[in-house]
Design a protein around this motif. Structure first.
Motif, short mmCIF file in Angstrom:
data_model
loop_
_atom_site.label_atom_id
_atom_site.label_comp_id
_atom_site.label_asym_id
_atom_site.label_seq_id
_atom_site.Cartn_x
_atom_site.Cartn_y
_atom_site.Cartn_z
N SER A 58 0.80 -1.23 0.00
CA SER A 58 0.00 0.00 0.00
C SER A 58 0.83 1.28 0.00
CB SER A 58 -0.94 0.01 1.22
OG SER A 58 -1.80 -1.10 1.18
N ARG A 67 -0.38 1.29 -10.79
CA ARG A 67 -1.24 2.08 -11.69
C ARG A 67 -0.64 2.15 -13.09
NH1 ARG A 67 -1.22 7.16 -13.37
NH2 ARG A 67 0.10 8.09 -11.77
N TYR A 90 -7.06 2.08 -6.56
CA TYR A 90 -8.04 3.05 -6.04
C TYR A 90 -8.52 2.66 -4.65
CZ TYR A 90 -12.46 5.59 -5.59
OH TYR A 90 -13.49 6.37 -5.13
N GLU A 91 -8.86 1.39 -4.47
CA GLU A 91 -9.36 0.94 -3.18
C GLU A 91 -8.29 1.06 -2.09
OE1 GLU A 91 -10.77 -2.98 -3.98
OE2 GLU A 91 -12.69 -2.28 -4.83
N GLU A 92 -7.04 0.74 -2.42
CA GLU A 92 -5.97 0.84 -1.42
C GLU A 92 -5.70 2.29 -1.04
OE1 GLU A 92 -3.92 -1.54 0.36
OE2 GLU A 92 -5.84 -2.46 -0.15
N ARG A 93 -5.75 3.19 -2.01
CA ARG A 93 -5.55 4.61 -1.71
C ARG A 93 -6.67 5.12 -0.81
NH1 ARG A 93 -1.48 7.33 -3.88
NH2 ARG A 93 -0.46 6.58 -5.76
N GLN A 94 -7.88 4.70 -1.08
CA GLN A 94 -9.01 5.09 -0.22
C GLN A 94 -8.85 4.51 1.17
OE1 GLN A 94 -12.74 4.05 -2.34
NE2 GLN A 94 -13.16 6.24 -2.19
N GLN A 98 -4.98 7.96 1.31
CA GLN A 98 -4.16 8.69 0.36
C GLN A 98 -5.05 9.44 -0.63
OE1 GLN A 98 -1.04 6.18 -1.42
NE2 GLN A 98 -1.38 4.71 0.23
N HIS A 99 -4.50 10.48 -1.25
CA HIS A 99 -5.23 11.25 -2.25
C HIS A 99 -5.59 10.31 -3.41
CE1 HIS A 99 -6.63 14.85 -4.22
NE2 HIS A 99 -5.87 14.61 -5.27
N SER A 100 -6.87 10.22 -3.76
CA SER A 100 -7.31 9.18 -4.69
C SER A 100 -7.98 9.69 -5.96
CB SER A 100 -8.26 8.21 -3.98
OG SER A 100 -9.40 8.90 -3.49
N SER A 103 -6.29 8.30 -9.09
CA SER A 103 -6.54 6.87 -9.22
C SER A 103 -7.97 6.60 -9.67
CB SER A 103 -6.29 6.16 -7.88
OG SER A 103 -4.95 6.32 -7.49
N LEU A 104 -8.91 7.37 -9.13
CA LEU A 104 -10.30 7.25 -9.55
C LEU A 104 -10.43 7.62 -11.03
CD1 LEU A 104 -13.34 6.94 -9.10
CD2 LEU A 104 -13.37 9.26 -8.14
#
Length: 222
Positions: A58, A67, A90-94, A98-100, A103-104
């Motif tokens: 993560s 990514r 995306y799920e790990e950043r959320q 972390q700023h996502s 990633s989104l």
């Protein structure tokens, strides 16, 4: 960039060093830009594995590498694999706070390109609303305009052209740069569609009449 990577590998002897990992990442970018996505994927995957081992699954740098793996899978048309990678990022950043937004964005765009309609609609809406509600972004920001463009494309996938037109009109006047040009170009296409539809119907009508005339003539000659 190959020479830089080779020199650093020779000096350090392993990819398990930030100095070498960075060179491998740059080399992978060069390969991707040169139209060699399969070779780029191999190096990016190796960087991701090394960072996952050394930094954890993560860690921001590990997720960045993953990514990039997802992005290069997308360029090869391997949509399902790309979505799986980008969904995980995306799920790990959320999960880790972390700023996502970026990633989104990558996940949403990939779902639109893959024509994964349900997820494309859901994710582009989430991305767009997040940009609109973030004080540092807002309606005129390039990130928001990009989100609006991809949201519009998702709507077009399901034939929601009125909703697409309404969304693009919302940003067309104030939009600048390449996103503004793309928005106005798409609106022009949407304006032309009813005209083409009328022309197509008239053409089809003429073809149908001609076919009928030929059939009648054939019957009479028989």
């Amino acid at each position: 960039r190959r020479e830089v990577l080779s020199a650093r590998l020779a000096a350090v002897g392993t990819l398990h060093h930030p100095y070498v990992c960075d060179a491998a990442l740059s080399y992978a970018h060069a390969l991707a830009n040169a139209g060699q996505p399969a070779d780029a994927e191999r190096w990016l995957t190796e960087v991701w594995r090394v960072r996952a081992t050394d930094l954890g699954d993560s860690h921001p740098l590990t997720l960045l590498a993953e990514r990039k793996v997802g992005s290069v899978l997308l360029t090869q048309g391997r949509h399902a694999e790309a979505i799986q990678r980008l969904q995980h990022v995306y799920e790990e950043r959320q999960r880790t706070g972390q700023h996502s937004v970026r990633s989104l964005a990558h996940l949403a765009v990939t779902c639109v390109i893959a024509e994964d309609v349900e997820r494309a609609l859901q994710l582009t809406e989430r991305w767009y609303q997040l940009c609109m509600s973030t004080s540092s972004l807002g309606p005129g920001h390039a990130q928001t305009l990009n989100a609006a463009r991809w949201r519009a494309r998702a709507l077009a996938l399901t034939g929601q052209l009125r909703a697409e037109r309404h969304l693009l009109h919302r940003h067309a006047r104030s939009a600048t740069g390449r996103h503004g040009e793309a928005i106005r170009s798409r609106l022009e296409e949407l304006r032309e569609q009813p005209k083409r539809s009328v022309v197509d119907k008239r053409s089809a009508g003429r073809q149908s009449s001609a076919s009928t005339d030929r059939a009648v003539a054939s019957d009479q000659s028989a």
